[in-house]
Design an enzyme around this catalytic site. Structure first.
Site, short mmCIF file in Angstrom:
data_model
loop_
_atom_site.label_atom_id
_atom_site.label_comp_id
_atom_site.label_asym_id
_atom_site.label_seq_id
_atom_site.Cartn_x
_atom_site.Cartn_y
_atom_site.Cartn_z
CG HIS A 24 -1.71 1.24 1.40
ND1 HIS A 24 -3.05 1.32 1.07
CD2 HIS A 24 -1.38 2.47 1.89
CE1 HIS A 24 -3.49 2.53 1.33
NE2 HIS A 24 -2.49 3.25 1.82
CD GLU A 25 1.84 3.50 3.61
OE1 GLU A 25 2.12 4.59 3.06
OE2 GLU A 25 0.78 3.31 4.23
#
Length: 449
Positions: A24-25
């Site tokens: 996600h990051e």
């Protein structure tokens, strides 16, 4: 052995969720670097740093509390404006909320280095900021789609077969079950036609009323339509074909939907109909499905998750009521990572279920968590990604209106002004997380009876 399997299931899902957070990051990190924004940190977790390493201008690391992650970019907040309209950090404020915004701008300004003038986040075009902020949720969506593809195309979905799983000894009308709570046979209850015809678990039904049986759905439809009629039924047991006579009993049963679930009335009760019933249940097996089935399954899951998110305050209130009273826990309500881990462990430890089916369930759990993260992060409130997207869209709308009416450019939208609301949201999210963890410990969701 069960404890080892339980831990294996928990570890599998924990690693899957940790990898999902990390990716996600990455979804934020990659477009930020492509658009030349200076990224100072890429961190998994919060709190004290356990490990970090600097590569170029970015510090990559892991922190102590595995509750998420973040990517730190310079220039998230634009400078404030003084009385003469020139951009600068305000040195004074008229209240606590204004001071919070001023402190945030000051901290953002202190991050800047020579050469950062055109590398700050707030100077990016609207679409670039939206791409960066949507990168994380989209990464979760991609992971979810991949997991569902592995689940549906690799393992397959559970399909009813024509092999008998269980045979009822008697027929208990649904209305009688609801009124009395009866689940076991009592004197006077009619004998189930399948039991009377000699069917046993493991028998494979191959013929009904002189017709070849090719699917459970086909057989069920024929049974429903032949109530009160004596018809021949053929089944194979230990390699031998046995033929008997069976008379489906007319009784009230729920009407199945296209997906096999019971159709529901507006009040949530099943739609009932008098149909033929013999009292057998089918065995299921995993059957790989074509790629065309992946996106409909993802879509169905997204619809269910969205329904939970849209009613989140009510759902969380129901969890709180269940946690602190004798009220039952809704199995379709929100759960924490603790609850997900517990379900994963229980599934993994079910040695009576084939390994393939258990592995498929764990893959489905990871996929479902990612789809939930995708939907949840789109909520248009800070500190969630959807809040930053909403801020960028609002800025674009303001500037467009100014151009249309030939007014001065209002400049970048000051997200720092929303920090008080952000802090309130952080407190609420932490409280919700703590409540869900507590509920998953004292009254966990029971999916297995």
């Amino acid at each position: 052995m069960s404890i080892v399997l339980f831990l294996a299931g928990v570890i599998f899902v924990a690693v899957g969720i940790a990898a999902s957070i990390a990716l996600h990051e990455v979804g934020h990190l990659v477009p930020a670097k492509l658009f030349k924004v200076r990224v100072t940190q890429y961190m998994i977790g919060f709190g004290p740093t356990i490990f970090s390493r600097r590569k170029g201008e970015t510090e990559y690391g892991v922190k102590a509390l595995p509750l998420g992650g973040y990517v730190s970019m310079v220039g998230m907040f634009p400078p404030g404006k003084n009385d003469d309209g020139e951009g600068s950090v305000r040195q004074s404020s008229t209240g606590m909320f204004q001071q919070l915004a001023a402190d945030a701008r000051q901290a953002a300004a202190e991050q800047l280095q020579p050469g950062d003038e055109d590398r700050v986040f707030y100077k990016l075009s609207i679409w670039k900021r939206i791409v960066i902020m949507l990168g994380g949720p989209v990464m979760n969506l991609i992971i979810g789609i991949v997991m569902f593809a592995v689940l549906i195309m690799g393992f397959g979905s559970a399909q009813a077969t024509t092999t008998v799983s269980d045979v009822s000894r008697c027929v208990i009308p649904v209305s009688q079950q609801e009124e009395t709570g009866q689940t076991d046979c009592a004197p006077g209850d009619p004998t189930a036609p399948a039991y009377e015809a000699g069917l046993q678990p493991g028998d494979r039904i191959v013929g009904f009323d002189g017709r070849e049986v090719t699917s459970w759905e086909q057989l069920s439809a024929w049974i429903r339509d032949t109530a009160g009629q004596e018809v021949p039924i053929s089944y194979i047991r230990d390699g031998e074909t046995i033929t008997a006579t069976i008379e489906p009993l007319l009784t009230e049963r729920p009407i199945p939907d296209v997906d096999g679930r019971a159709k529901l009335n507006e009040d949530g009760t099943p739609v009932m109909q008098e149909v033929g019933f013999v009292g057998v249940g089918p065995q299921s097996e995993l059957v790989p499905q074509p790629a065309s089935e992946v996106m409909p399954a993802v879509g169905d899951s997204l619809v269910r998750v969205t329904g939970v998110v849209l009613n989140l305050p009510q759902r969380v209130a129901q969890v709180a009521e269940a946690a602190f009273s004798d009220a039952p826990r809704d199995p379709n309500g929100p759960i924490s990572v603790v609850g997900v881990g517990r379900i994963a462990g229980e599934v993994s430890a079910m040695e009576e279920i084939p390994f393939e089916a258990r592995a498929a369930t764990l893959v489905g759990l990871v996929g479902g968590v990612n789809l939930a993260l995708f939907v949840f992060n789109l909520i248009p409130l800070l500190p969630l990604d959807g809040g930053h997207v909403a801020g960028a869209l609002w800025e674009g709308l303001r500037r467009t209106v100014a151009r249309v009416f030939r007014k001065p450019d209002p400049g970048p939208f000051d997200m720092a002004k929303l920090l008080p609301l952000t802090y309130v949201m952080v407190v609420l999210l932490m409280g919700m997380g703590a409540l869900l963890i507590y509920a998953d410990i004292v009254k966990p969701v029971n999916l297995f009876g």
